[in-house]
Design an enzyme around this catalytic site. Structure first.
Site, PDB file in Angstrom:
ATOM      1  CB  CYS A   1      -1.220   6.803   1.689  1.00 49.82           C
ATOM      2  SG  CYS A   1      -2.404   6.309   2.011  1.00 49.82           S
TER       3      CYS A   1
ATOM      4  CD  GLU B   1      -2.763  -0.522   0.447  1.00 50.57           C
ATOM      5  OE1 GLU B   1      -2.949   0.295  -0.446  1.00 50.57           O
ATOM      6  OE2 GLU B   1      -3.220  -1.846  -0.198  1.00 50.57           O
TER       7      GLU B   1
END
Length: 477
Positions: free
Chosen positions: A254, A220
């Site tokens: 993110c 991720e």
């Protein structure tokens, strides 16, 4: 051998891992009740220590808005546990798979099995959420879990180690590898699956180290997540949603919008509305408790460098106060900054920003905006605002990203029934809900042959029957 593997911490790491591996092979399939019990203990851990986690995370940041910790971390995890517990029995059940005619009345099944031991390398930006969300999926799938927190969140890491040790046996789930320099040794362990959340740069290292053991890895990562404003968008709705998504956790997210693409003739209007929305939400006082600090001095300096480079190349900056103002620096809070006139040669358009800086760029036609996005690495997230369904569907069809939210930002992350994951440099693999369960599960295909099926009896000597069998197989192919 890596020196970190032979250090005292490295040897302890290996010892913990091998104990887990041995038990995962001796007791490979925890029952539904055992898994639900582990999830229940994790829920109790969160509820009993919510305020302590808020305080520890805030201490690591210098200041972290406690409401953001509640919304973005604690409540999401409690919801994940509830959702997983509700559906776990169904997820664990053997799954029916269609059987080809020539093999009937045999049957196919997929049997979900735990992989064994799952490693989780967690980041600092949402340390609770991005540590325990993968752990929920791994525990639900019946695995044992080793967690490596970030060195940039030592207070959180110590508290997590303490609270997990109080609720879990060290062979069920354990926090380890807090020490500096142990990250590569952790990634080098031959896990049955490794989950890493962090930057693309470090993700490449983790994947390379894990690859030596052929360890499956879910990455991720991040990247430059674009936001497209269509001509049909209502800018009064758009501006506060972008402002909030960008400044939540001071942009240290993110999937935060990394840059905005807006039609040239709406650029000034949108800029003014976003600036106004930021001012209404956070004001211009760095002491505002709703505004989060930058995690570390070197991250603050990196943001300063991005701003200085953009200004040196001719960009216009809009801030509530100068970036070098002592009041902001003393609290390690970076002023919200809109960047106009950004160009591809500026560092701010070449790397993930991960802070409260937002370039706003104009475009001519929707095709130009799409081409701009497709000329760069595929992003972790993409956002589109507007009311024109055809324009929306054109963007969805012609761009590839990890996930998308339409007419808002960030919200796709919170969907329990949707996967969360990147693509290419923004990540590989996915988790959340059933997707997380499947990621940390071996779906083992099993064929049960029926005694009434003689069609598959093809052993030699073949004789004359083989021609008839082959003819039938051709008809069924």
């Amino acid at each position: 051998m890596d020196q970190s593997l032979t250090s005292a911490a490295g040897l302890a790491l290996q010892g913990t891992f091998h104990r887990m591996i041995e038990l995962s092979r001796a007791e490979p399939a925890p029952t539904l009740q055992q898994r639900l019990d582990r999830l229940s203990r994790l829920r109790a851990l969160l509820k009993d220590n919510e305020k302590r986690f808020e305080q520890a995370i805030s201490a690591d940041f210098g200041h972290r808005c406690t409401i953001e910790t509640t919304i973005a971390e604690t409540l999401g995890l409690l919801g994940d546990i509830k959702h997983t517990s509700k559906h776990l029995k169904r997820w664990m059940a053997p799954r029916k798979v269609a059987t080809q005619l020539q093999f009937m009345p045999g049957k196919n099944r997929l049997l979900p099995q735990p992989l064994g031991v799952v490693g989780v390398i967690a980041p600092w930006n949402y340390p609770l959420q991005l540590t325990l969300a993968p752990a929920i999926g791994a525990l639900a799938a019946g695995n044992r879990v080793m967690i490596k927190p970030s060195e940039l969140s030592p207070n959180f890491a110590a508290l997590l180690r303490e609270t997990i040790a109080a609720k879990f046996d060290a062979t069920e789930m354990v926090v380890t590898g807090i020490e500096d320099g142990i990250a590569e040794a952790f990634a080098a362990l031959p896990f049955d699956h490794l989950m890493f959340t962090g930057s693309t740069r470090v993700g490449r290292i983790v994947a390379s180290v894990a690859g030596r053991n052929l360890t499956p890895v879910t990455l991720e990562l991040g990247g430059k997540s674009p936001t497209i404003i269509d001509r049909s968008a209502d800018l009064d709705e758009v501006a506060p949603r972008i402002a909030y998504a960008k400044l939540m956790n001071a942009g240290q997210t993110c999937i935060a919008p990394d840059y905005v693409l807006v039609p040239h003739d709406s650029l000034d209007e949108l800029t003014g509305k976003i600036s106004g929305a930021m001012q209404r939400m956070y004001g211009s006082d760095p002491a505002n408790p709703d505004y989060t600090s930058i995690i570390a001095d070197h991250h603050y300096a990196r943001l300063q460098s991005l701003v200085e480079d953009a200004a040196a190349h001719g960009a216009k900056l809009l801030q509530p106060a100068a970036a070098d103002d002592a009041a902001w620096k003393s609290k390690r809070k970076f002023p919200p900054t809109l960047v106009l006139g950004a160009t591809p040669d500026m560092k701010i358009m070449q790397e993930e920003i991960f802070g409260p800086l937002l370039p706003i760029l104009g475009y001519g036609t929707p095709a130009e905006a799409i081409a701009f996005i497709n000329g760069r690495d595929r992003p972790l997230a993409l956002y589109w605002f507007g009311k024109d369904d055809a324009a929306r569907d054109e963007v969805l069809a012609r761009t590839v990203s990890g996930g998308v939210t339409i007419n808002d930002c960030l919200v796709h992350f919170a969907q329990a029934n949707q996967p969360m994951g990147g693509v290419g440099p923004s990540g590989s693999g996915a988790y959340h809900g059933e997707w997380g369960f499947n990621t940390f599960t071996k779906l083992k295909p099993v064929f049960y042959r029926s005694p009434y099926n003689r069609f598959a009896d093809l052993q030699p000597p073949y004789g004359g029957k083989i021609a008839r069998v082959i003819k039938m197989m051709r008809l069924m192919s």
